[in-house]
Design a protein around this motif. Sequence first.
Motif, PDB file in Angstrom:
ATOM      1  N   ALA A 117       0.388  -0.747   0.213  1.00 17.70           N
ATOM      2  CA  ALA A 117       0.348   0.146  -0.368  1.00 17.70           C
ATOM      3  C   ALA A 117       0.699   1.770  -0.109  1.00 17.70           C
ATOM      4  N   PRO A 118       0.813   2.222  -1.224  1.00 21.67           N
ATOM      5  CA  PRO A 118       1.194   3.388  -1.414  1.00 21.67           C
ATOM      6  C   PRO A 118       1.874   4.251   0.589  1.00 21.67           C
ATOM      7  N   ILE A 119       2.970   5.107   0.427  1.00 19.97           N
ATOM      8  CA  ILE A 119       2.539   5.136   2.042  1.00 19.97           C
ATOM      9  C   ILE A 119       2.879   7.508   1.136  1.00 19.97           C
ATOM     10  N   GLY A 120       2.480   8.342   1.693  1.00 15.83           N
ATOM     11  CA  GLY A 120       2.900   9.635   1.079  1.00 15.83           C
ATOM     12  C   GLY A 120       2.663  10.788   2.947  1.00 15.83           C
ATOM     13  N   ARG A 121       2.790  11.997   1.937  1.00 15.34           N
ATOM     14  CA  ARG A 121       2.586  13.038   3.438  1.00 15.34           C
ATOM     15  C   ARG A 121       0.466  12.724   3.753  1.00 15.34           C
ATOM     16  N   ASP A 122       0.382  12.814   5.100  1.00 10.13           N
ATOM     17  CA  ASP A 122      -1.183  13.019   5.265  1.00 10.13           C
ATOM     18  C   ASP A 122      -1.797  14.300   4.835  1.00 10.13           C
ATOM     19  N   PRO A 123      -1.936  14.526   4.467  1.00 14.15           N
ATOM     20  CA  PRO A 123      -2.532  16.238   4.149  1.00 14.15           C
ATOM     21  C   PRO A 123      -3.290  17.301   4.877  1.00 14.15           C
ATOM     22  N   ARG A 124      -3.938  16.036   6.157  1.00 11.51           N
ATOM     23  CA  ARG A 124      -4.687  16.533   7.405  1.00 11.51           C
ATOM     24  C   ARG A 124      -3.216  16.722   8.719  1.00 11.51           C
ATOM     25  N   ASP A 125      -2.180  16.021   8.710  1.00  9.67           N
ATOM     26  CA  ASP A 125      -1.453  16.444   9.313  1.00  9.67           C
ATOM     27  C   ASP A 125       0.339  15.916   9.345  1.00  9.67           C
ATOM     28  N   ARG A 126       0.869  17.418   8.794  1.00 15.40           N
ATOM     29  CA  ARG A 126       2.418  17.340   7.826  1.00 15.40           C
ATOM     30  C   ARG A 126       3.083  16.528   8.872  1.00 15.40           C
ATOM     31  N   LEU A 127       2.817  16.432  10.225  1.00 16.30           N
ATOM     32  CA  LEU A 127       3.832  15.055  10.968  1.00 16.30           C
ATOM     33  C   LEU A 127       3.431  13.745  10.612  1.00 16.30           C
ATOM     34  N   LYS A 128       2.642  13.586   9.650  1.00 16.15           N
ATOM     35  CA  LYS A 128       2.064  11.784   9.565  1.00 16.15           C
ATOM     36  C   LYS A 128       2.307  11.464   8.075  1.00 16.15           C
ATOM     37  N   MET A 129       2.413  10.255   8.220  1.00 18.69           N
ATOM     38  CA  MET A 129       2.336   9.775   7.425  1.00 18.69           C
ATOM     39  C   MET A 129       1.094   9.108   7.062  1.00 18.69           C
ATOM     40  N   ALA A 130       0.837   8.622   5.673  1.00 16.78           N
ATOM     41  CA  ALA A 130      -0.562   7.218   5.691  1.00 16.78           C
ATOM     42  C   ALA A 130      -0.705   6.839   4.088  1.00 16.78           C
ATOM     43  N   VAL A 131      -1.492   5.733   4.287  1.00 17.56           N
ATOM     44  CA  VAL A 131      -1.513   4.972   3.406  1.00 17.56           C
ATOM     45  C   VAL A 131      -2.377   5.906   2.294  1.00 17.56           C
ATOM     46  N   THR A 132      -2.063   6.194   1.281  1.00 17.49           N
ATOM     47  CA  THR A 132      -2.959   7.189  -0.140  1.00 17.49           C
ATOM     48  C   THR A 132      -2.496   6.883  -1.408  1.00 17.49           C
ATOM     49  N   GLU A 133      -3.056   7.262  -2.328  1.00 16.34           N
ATOM     50  CA  GLU A 133      -2.830   7.117  -3.194  1.00 16.34           C
ATOM     51  C   GLU A 133      -2.807   8.186  -3.926  1.00 16.34           C
ATOM     52  N   ALA A 134      -2.182   9.737  -3.603  1.00 14.19           N
ATOM     53  CA  ALA A 134      -2.182  10.559  -4.102  1.00 14.19           C
ATOM     54  C   ALA A 134      -1.100  11.360  -4.123  1.00 14.19           C
ATOM     55  N   GLN A 135      -0.718  12.302  -5.076  1.00 11.66           N
ATOM     56  CA  GLN A 135       0.140  12.112  -5.989  1.00 11.66           C
ATOM     57  C   GLN A 135       1.522  12.687  -5.097  1.00 11.66           C
ATOM     58  N   GLY A 136       2.714  12.037  -5.443  1.00  7.22           N
ATOM     59  CA  GLY A 136       3.709  12.145  -3.808  1.00  7.22           C
ATOM     60  C   GLY A 136       3.899  10.408  -3.527  1.00  7.22           C
ATOM     61  N   ALA A 137       2.878  10.342  -3.627  1.00  6.95           N
ATOM     62  CA  ALA A 137       3.323   8.743  -3.021  1.00  6.95           C
ATOM     63  C   ALA A 137       3.788   7.647  -3.261  1.00  6.95           C
ATOM     64  N   LYS A 138       4.413   6.580  -2.120  1.00  3.14           N
ATOM     65  CA  LYS A 138       5.765   6.333  -2.797  1.00  3.14           C
ATOM     66  C   LYS A 138       5.201   4.607  -2.937  1.00  3.14           C
ATOM     67  N   GLU A 139       5.703   3.536  -3.442  1.00  4.66           N
ATOM     68  CA  GLU A 139       4.759   2.168  -3.269  1.00  4.66           C
ATOM     69  C   GLU A 139       6.032   1.702  -1.696  1.00  4.66           C
ATOM     70  N   ALA A 140       5.255   0.981  -1.268  1.00  2.00           N
ATOM     71  CA  ALA A 140       6.116   0.527   0.260  1.00  2.00           C
ATOM     72  C   ALA A 140       5.267  -1.172  -0.136  1.00  2.00           C
ATOM     73  N   ILE A 141       5.585  -1.803   1.188  1.00  2.00           N
ATOM     74  CA  ILE A 141       5.827  -3.385   1.109  1.00  2.00           C
ATOM     75  C   ILE A 141       6.322  -3.689   2.528  1.00  2.00           C
ATOM     76  N   THR A 142       5.079  -3.825   2.557  1.00  2.00           N
ATOM     77  CA  THR A 142       5.769  -4.779   4.595  1.00  2.00           C
ATOM     78  C   THR A 142       4.959  -6.062   4.130  1.00  2.00           C
ATOM     79  N   SER A 143       5.915  -7.492   4.573  1.00  2.00           N
ATOM     80  CA  SER A 143       5.794  -8.162   5.170  1.00  2.00           C
ATOM     81  C   SER A 143       5.470  -8.425   6.236  1.00  2.00           C
ATOM     82  N   PHE A 144       4.651  -9.316   7.068  1.00  2.00           N
ATOM     83  CA  PHE A 144       4.884  -9.659   8.380  1.00  2.00           C
ATOM     84  C   PHE A 144       3.595 -11.767   9.255  1.00  2.00           C
TER      85      PHE A 144
END
Length: 349
Positions: free
Chosen positions: A203-230
């Motif tokens: 799930a791609p991760i980018g800056r949270d538009p509602r809080d610049r100190l946070k990141m979020a799963v988003t499809e917004a421009q600038g989001a980057k591919e992110a892959i975690t297995s657990f």
Amino acid sequence: MSSEDYIDEVEITEEIPLSNEIRVIIPSQWRGDRLDKSLAACMPQYSRSKLQSWIEAKLVRYLDGKFAQIKDQITGEQILLVTIPEDPQNKAFEPENIPLEIIYSDESIALINKSAGMVVHPAAGNWSGTLLNALLYHFPECDQVPRAGIVHRLDKDTSGLLVVAKSIIAQTNLVRQLQSRTVSRRYLALVWGKPPMNKVINAPIGRDPRDRLKMAVTEAQGAKEAITSFKVLQTVHYENKEISLIECKLQTGRTHQIRVHLQHLGFPLLNDPIYQLRAPLQLQKVLMDTYGTDQQNVIPGQMLHATQLGLTHPESGQEVKWSCPPPILFLKLMGYLGIQEQAWQHLLV
């Protein structure tokens, strides 16, 4: 509070070398090729894109003083003068005698077991007392490497393994391994709930538009591919709730990646100060009631530990791997919750 305080795992891919001018002779075998291509072949410790940026910045010239152009054609046996820009950051920071747990060290790299509560890189609000300051003291040679050899980061309150380069060549090699996703990074995390036994989160991760100190799963421009297995190692019950110890493996290294992905699935980390405001204050009280009220029994932040790191050694080319157990407080909390040691000890190599 600066966002730099909460960088969980981020790859640093910019290469900023030392301040000097070197002479490079382009062999005749490159006759007819573009200058940037042939220069990259002669200076493999630097990326082609970095060399292109130096050419554009008029840092590469011929003996007659003429500035080189990226698309210049090589005539063979040409001499280029390359001015390597200095790294202003290292000059701004001072060595500090801060204790470090050094797991391994040789001429090329060092492996550090970073303690929870230590900021990796100086930033607003944390201009001293950082891992970078400590590295400059313990490894003076790191003063000759951009960012004192730091190639990836752990969040302030995340403990565990972090590799440091002691030379520019080693740094470039490690950066390329991170970019190609060949560095193995495994974490232990304590989360609320009982996740699926095994899962890959893409799930791609980018800056949270509602809080610049946070990141979020988003499809917004600038989001980057992110892959975690657990995978879940053990689940226990605590006051009508479930808490799980899980093993996480990063395939990418985005800011806050593990924390964001797990919160997105509904399984936030225990005591995460940003992504889970429902801090387990009852666990804090129980820890202090059980083990004492001194500061060493205070949960610093999210319960996340980088326990295993594997890579190709930049000099020998051999596959190497290191591991370290969680810190004492992490062990105390797992012991109180009833999590068994054999659930996670397979990660210790």
